[in-house]
Design an enzyme around this catalytic site. Structure first.
Site, PDB file in Angstrom:
ATOM      1  N   TYR A  23      63.546 -45.048 -49.113  1.00 31.09           N
ATOM      2  CA  TYR A  23      63.402 -43.709 -49.680  1.00 31.09           C
ATOM      3  C   TYR A  23      64.770 -43.194 -50.158  1.00 31.09           C
ATOM      4  O   TYR A  23      65.811 -43.509 -49.566  1.00 31.09           O
ATOM      5  CB  TYR A  23      62.910 -42.722 -48.622  1.00 31.09           C
ATOM      6  CG  TYR A  23      61.422 -42.644 -48.418  1.00 31.09           C
ATOM      7  CD1 TYR A  23      60.548 -42.497 -49.483  1.00 31.09           C
ATOM      8  CD2 TYR A  23      60.884 -42.653 -47.127  1.00 31.09           C
ATOM      9  CE1 TYR A  23      59.172 -42.384 -49.273  1.00 31.09           C
ATOM     10  CE2 TYR A  23      59.520 -42.547 -46.912  1.00 31.09           C
ATOM     11  CZ  TYR A  23      58.671 -42.403 -47.990  1.00 31.09           C
ATOM     12  OH  TYR A  23      57.322 -42.285 -47.783  1.00 31.09           O
TER      13      TYR A  23
ATOM     14  N   GLU B 181      58.999 -37.429 -42.826  1.00 28.75           N
ATOM     15  CA  GLU B 181      59.381 -36.609 -41.679  1.00 28.75           C
ATOM     16  C   GLU B 181      60.813 -36.102 -41.831  1.00 28.75           C
ATOM     17  O   GLU B 181      61.520 -35.871 -40.852  1.00 28.75           O
ATOM     18  CB  GLU B 181      59.195 -37.348 -40.341  1.00 28.75           C
ATOM     19  CG  GLU B 181      57.752 -37.616 -39.976  1.00 28.75           C
ATOM     20  CD  GLU B 181      57.126 -38.726 -40.816  1.00 28.75           C
ATOM     21  OE1 GLU B 181      56.122 -38.437 -41.519  1.00 28.75           O
ATOM     22  OE2 GLU B 181      57.620 -39.862 -40.784  1.00 28.75           O
TER      23      GLU B 181
ATOM     24  N   ASN C 180      55.013 -39.446 -54.019  1.00 32.63           N
ATOM     25  CA  ASN C 180      54.676 -40.079 -52.752  1.00 32.63           C
ATOM     26  C   ASN C 180      53.443 -39.416 -52.149  1.00 32.63           C
ATOM     27  O   ASN C 180      53.453 -38.209 -51.906  1.00 32.63           O
ATOM     28  CB  ASN C 180      55.844 -39.970 -51.762  1.00 32.63           C
ATOM     29  CG  ASN C 180      55.531 -40.641 -50.436  1.00 32.63           C
ATOM     30  OD1 ASN C 180      55.186 -41.819 -50.398  1.00 32.63           O
ATOM     31  ND2 ASN C 180      55.610 -39.889 -49.347  1.00 32.63           N
ATOM     32  N   GLU C 181      52.410 -40.212 -51.944  1.00 30.10           N
ATOM     33  CA  GLU C 181      51.173 -39.723 -51.308  1.00 30.10           C
ATOM     34  C   GLU C 181      50.726 -38.399 -51.937  1.00 30.10           C
ATOM     35  O   GLU C 181      50.366 -37.451 -51.240  1.00 30.10           O
ATOM     36  CB  GLU C 181      51.372 -39.581 -49.801  1.00 30.10           C
ATOM     37  CG  GLU C 181      51.639 -40.920 -49.107  1.00 30.10           C
ATOM     38  CD  GLU C 181      51.868 -40.791 -47.609  1.00 30.10           C
ATOM     39  OE1 GLU C 181      52.371 -39.736 -47.175  1.00 30.10           O
ATOM     40  OE2 GLU C 181      51.548 -41.736 -46.887  1.00 30.10           O
TER      41      GLU C 181
ATOM     42  N   GLU D 114      52.503 -48.844 -46.482  1.00 29.63           N
ATOM     43  CA  GLU D 114      52.976 -48.342 -45.185  1.00 29.63           C
ATOM     44  C   GLU D 114      52.029 -48.824 -44.102  1.00 29.63           C
ATOM     45  O   GLU D 114      50.998 -48.200 -43.848  1.00 29.63           O
ATOM     46  CB  GLU D 114      53.049 -46.808 -45.167  1.00 29.63           C
ATOM     47  CG  GLU D 114      54.114 -46.205 -46.045  1.00 29.63           C
ATOM     48  CD  GLU D 114      54.221 -44.690 -45.879  1.00 29.63           C
ATOM     49  OE1 GLU D 114      53.554 -44.130 -44.971  1.00 29.63           O
ATOM     50  OE2 GLU D 114      54.966 -44.066 -46.651  1.00 29.63           O
TER      51      GLU D 114
ATOM     52  N   TYR E  40      60.667 -44.247 -33.667  1.00 28.66           N
ATOM     53  CA  TYR E  40      59.382 -44.627 -34.271  1.00 28.66           C
ATOM     54  C   TYR E  40      58.691 -45.794 -33.554  1.00 28.66           C
ATOM     55  O   TYR E  40      57.703 -46.325 -34.032  1.00 28.66           O
ATOM     56  CB  TYR E  40      59.592 -44.981 -35.762  1.00 28.66           C
ATOM     57  CG  TYR E  40      58.418 -44.621 -36.652  1.00 28.66           C
ATOM     58  CD1 TYR E  40      58.276 -43.344 -37.156  1.00 28.66           C
ATOM     59  CD2 TYR E  40      57.456 -45.572 -36.989  1.00 28.66           C
ATOM     60  CE1 TYR E  40      57.218 -43.011 -37.986  1.00 28.66           C
ATOM     61  CE2 TYR E  40      56.384 -45.244 -37.818  1.00 28.66           C
ATOM     62  CZ  TYR E  40      56.265 -43.960 -38.305  1.00 28.66           C
ATOM     63  OH  TYR E  40      55.216 -43.633 -39.120  1.00 28.66           O
TER      64      TYR E  40
END
Length: 638
Positions: free
Chosen positions: A83, A129, A187-188, A268, A335
């Site tokens: 990203y 996030e 993105n999404e 993802e 994560y």
């Protein structure tokens, strides 16, 4: 440890030389494309399947980039997914930073020299996030702006940004001799309420203009028809994302409804999950991850594992969610990924490596070792002063006067803290409610009267506290921005006191508002270079409310990774040698330690630690540096 580090360095050099040897003999005409007839990618005319992992350079110190990339390569990955957070590079409008920890080109070059291809996700929105999903908070200076849409002001800002970013990336496209094989647009987007195809068409035009007609552009969306419908667009290859609990066959059937031909792609595949303050630590079982990864690779699908290393939300970069209420993301972005927050190989990584061996050759040789850790032990801190007494140092510009409260964005204080000061309009001999009637405190407000801490207001949770005092007493309200919402319809997340506060029957007015440049003061050496002496003989009731504490620990010849535990402290912010580590909140959890990268620690000079405790410090005033993290502790909902 030195021998292990030397071995890892030699391995990197060997890989680099091999890469240069191969690239020197390659045909100058390199290609990367989609083969719609055979449902695959083509790299230099040959069928290609990527096995990739996500890594965020913005969450990892530059000194460790090579180490992390080498471990990903040695796992058997042939690509990484990256990203680009817009706000990380343009925190102030029109001022761009691509140096140091923001040196994207250097990161791409390291990946290239390591032998890793790149799947680039430059946004402009990224989610991740990350604070405001990567969008810069200065966009909110336009009060009615519709983000992620064809809004004129938004598109102008996006166009200006992409005109700076994309020309830097074009030489790094694989077809131009670099290592970027595909580039995501937005993105999404299908999960966003706007569903503005004109916006997506404009982005497609901008990407094509700056990157050329041969760049492979794609979209990523969640595994639902609605998300795929709003997020996909002709000319952008549609991919899906899903985790270990999804029926893989059904998920790829959905991709096929939007892309009848071409490669199967899970952009993802979730190796773990994020943590919120106050929630249990999230984990994904290894057996479920391995089963799903194997099934997709057998199908010939291209898979990116999100995350492969999560890293850390240093400073104020954590994001937040808002579904039924506001929930801030913790400082650690571990994560439960194959590489830990500190970049250490895990059992999960080794299991993934064994799966990859069944499908492609994995580089021979040992996995590079974990970075060395050291427990530097206890450090006793000393109280400096409460925040209200230090405004001349941490708010050098002084206050802005306003009849009613102003937001962070109105004062161009986009991150961190601001202090709002007014006076009591009348005597309050009995406890009197101070109310945020429209839930207008974003996100936490620490209230003091004449320097005596009264309590806090918290967004969606605590909208009223009782205060006492006399007419004319000073009311100080320190407001903390806990990170802007990064997903969904509430990303226009203004910070500060958004609406009037009511005290009894009175509306509080006549404010002096102090933007706080705490990071700037600490970066300049304060408080350790200051003549102000720490306080001694402190009473327990003097340890409450927003207060600075300072301490030092001696050098021991090592600058190894360590983990800071603030046992019995409540909530606040920590700086080591001038660098903002992020937020701590052991009282709420689950995270109990902060990752301290070794390069921040001096092996030869005295090391400084500065703590801003917002609620209550323990009487022992000690901090502990440990050699291991603690991310999974249960905590009370304080």
């Amino acid at each position: 440890m030195a021998a292990a580090a030397a071995a890892a360095a030699c391995l990197f050099v060997a890989i680099n030389l091999a890469f240069l040897s191969v690239s020197g003999n390659m045909d100058s005409k390199r290609t990367f494309s989609i083969d719609y007839n055979n449902n695959c990618f083509l790299k230099d005319g040959k069928t290609f399947q990527y096995i990739s992992g996500s890594i965020h350079y913005s969450r990892i110190p530059r000194a460790y980039w090579r180490d992390r990339l080498l471990k990903m390569y040695m796992t058997g990955l042939n690509a990484i997914q990256v990203y680009v957070p817009w706000n990380f590079h343009e925190s102030t409008q029109g001022v761009y930073s691509f140096t140091g920890d923001r040196d994207l080109v250097h990161f791409l070059d390291l990946a290239n020299k390591t032998g890793l291809l790149v799947i680039l996700r430059p946004g402009p929105y990224i989610c991740a996030e990350w604070e405001m999903g990567g969008l810069p908070a200065w966009l909110l200076k336009k009060p009615n702006i519709i983000l992620r849409s064809a809004d004129t002001d938004y598109l102008q800002a996006v166009s200006n940004w992409l005109a700076v970013l994309l020309p830097k990336l074009k030489p790094w496209l694989y077809i131009n001799g670099g290592n970027i094989i595909t580039v995501q647009v937005e993105n999404e987007y299908g999960s966003y309420f706007a569903c503005d195809h004109n916006y997506m068409r404009t982005l497609r035009t901008l990407f094509r203009f700056f990157l050329g007609e041969n760049a492979v552009l794609f979209t990523v969306d969640g595994n639902t028809d609605k998300e795929m419908s709003c997020g996909s667009l002709e000319g952008l290859y549609a991919t899906v994302d899903f985790g270990t609990d999804t029926n893989i066959t059904e998920a790829f059937k959905r991709q096929r409804r939007f892309e009848p031909r071409g490669p199967l792609v899970n952009s993802e595949f979730y190796t773990g999950w994020l943590d919120y303050w106050g929630d249990p630590h999230a984990m994904v079982r290894i057996d479920k991850l391995i089963r799903g990864l194997t099934e997709m690779l057998v199908m010939g699908a291209n898979v990116n594992m999100y995350m492969f290393e999560g890293g850390t939300n240093f400073g104020y970069w954590n994001g937040a969610d808002h579904d039924t209420r506001y929930r801030s993301v913790v400082t650690s972005y571990d994560y439960d990924a194959p590489l830990s927050e500190a970049g250490d190989p895990t059992e999960k990584l080794m299991a993934i490596r064994e799966v990859i061996k069944m499908f492609r050759d994995v580089p021979s040789g040992p996995m590079p070792p974990a970075t060395p850790k050291f427990a530097y032990g206890f450090v006793t801190l000393k109280k400096l002063d409460n925040i209200s007494s230090l405004l001349s140092t941490i708010s050098p510009r002084g206050p802005v006067k306003s009849l009613y409260p102003l937001t962070f964005e109105e004062l161009k204080q986009y991150y961190g803290y601001m202090l709002y000061r007014t006076t009591l309009p009348r005597d309050l001999s009995e406890p009197t409610p101070l109310i945020s009637p429209l839930n207008g405190v974003h996100d936490r407000a620490y209230v003091s009267v004449n320097g005596v801490y009264q309590g806090l207001l918290e967004r969606d949770i605590a909208l009223v506290i009782n205060v006492t005092g006399k007419q004319g007493d000073t009311v100080d309200i320190l407001v903390e921005n806990m990170g802007r919402v990064n997903f969904g319809s509430k990303i226009n997340d203004y910070k500060g006191i958004l609406n009037n506060l009511i005290l009894g029957q009175d509306v509080l007015t006549d404010w002096n508002i102090y933007p706080l440049d705490i990071d700037g003061a600490i970066a300049r050496g304060w408080p350790h270079s200051n003549s102000l002496k720490p306080k001694s003989h402190i009473k327990k009731d003097e340890l409450v409310g927003p207060t600075f504490y300072m301490g030092t620990f001696p050098p021991n010849g090592l600058n190894w990774d360590t983990f800071l535990k603030l046992h019995e402290w409540t909530k606040g912010q920590v700086w080591i040698n001038g660098v903002n580590l992020g937020r701590y909140w052991p009282a709420r959890g689950p995270q109990q330690t902060l990752y301290v990268p070794g390069p921040l620690i001096s092996p030869t000079q005295i090391n400084n630690i500065t703590v801003l405790e917002l609620e209550r410090a323990p009487t022992h005033l000690r901090a502990l540096f440990m050699d291991r993290p603690l991310l999974n502790a249960t905590a009370s909902k304080s």
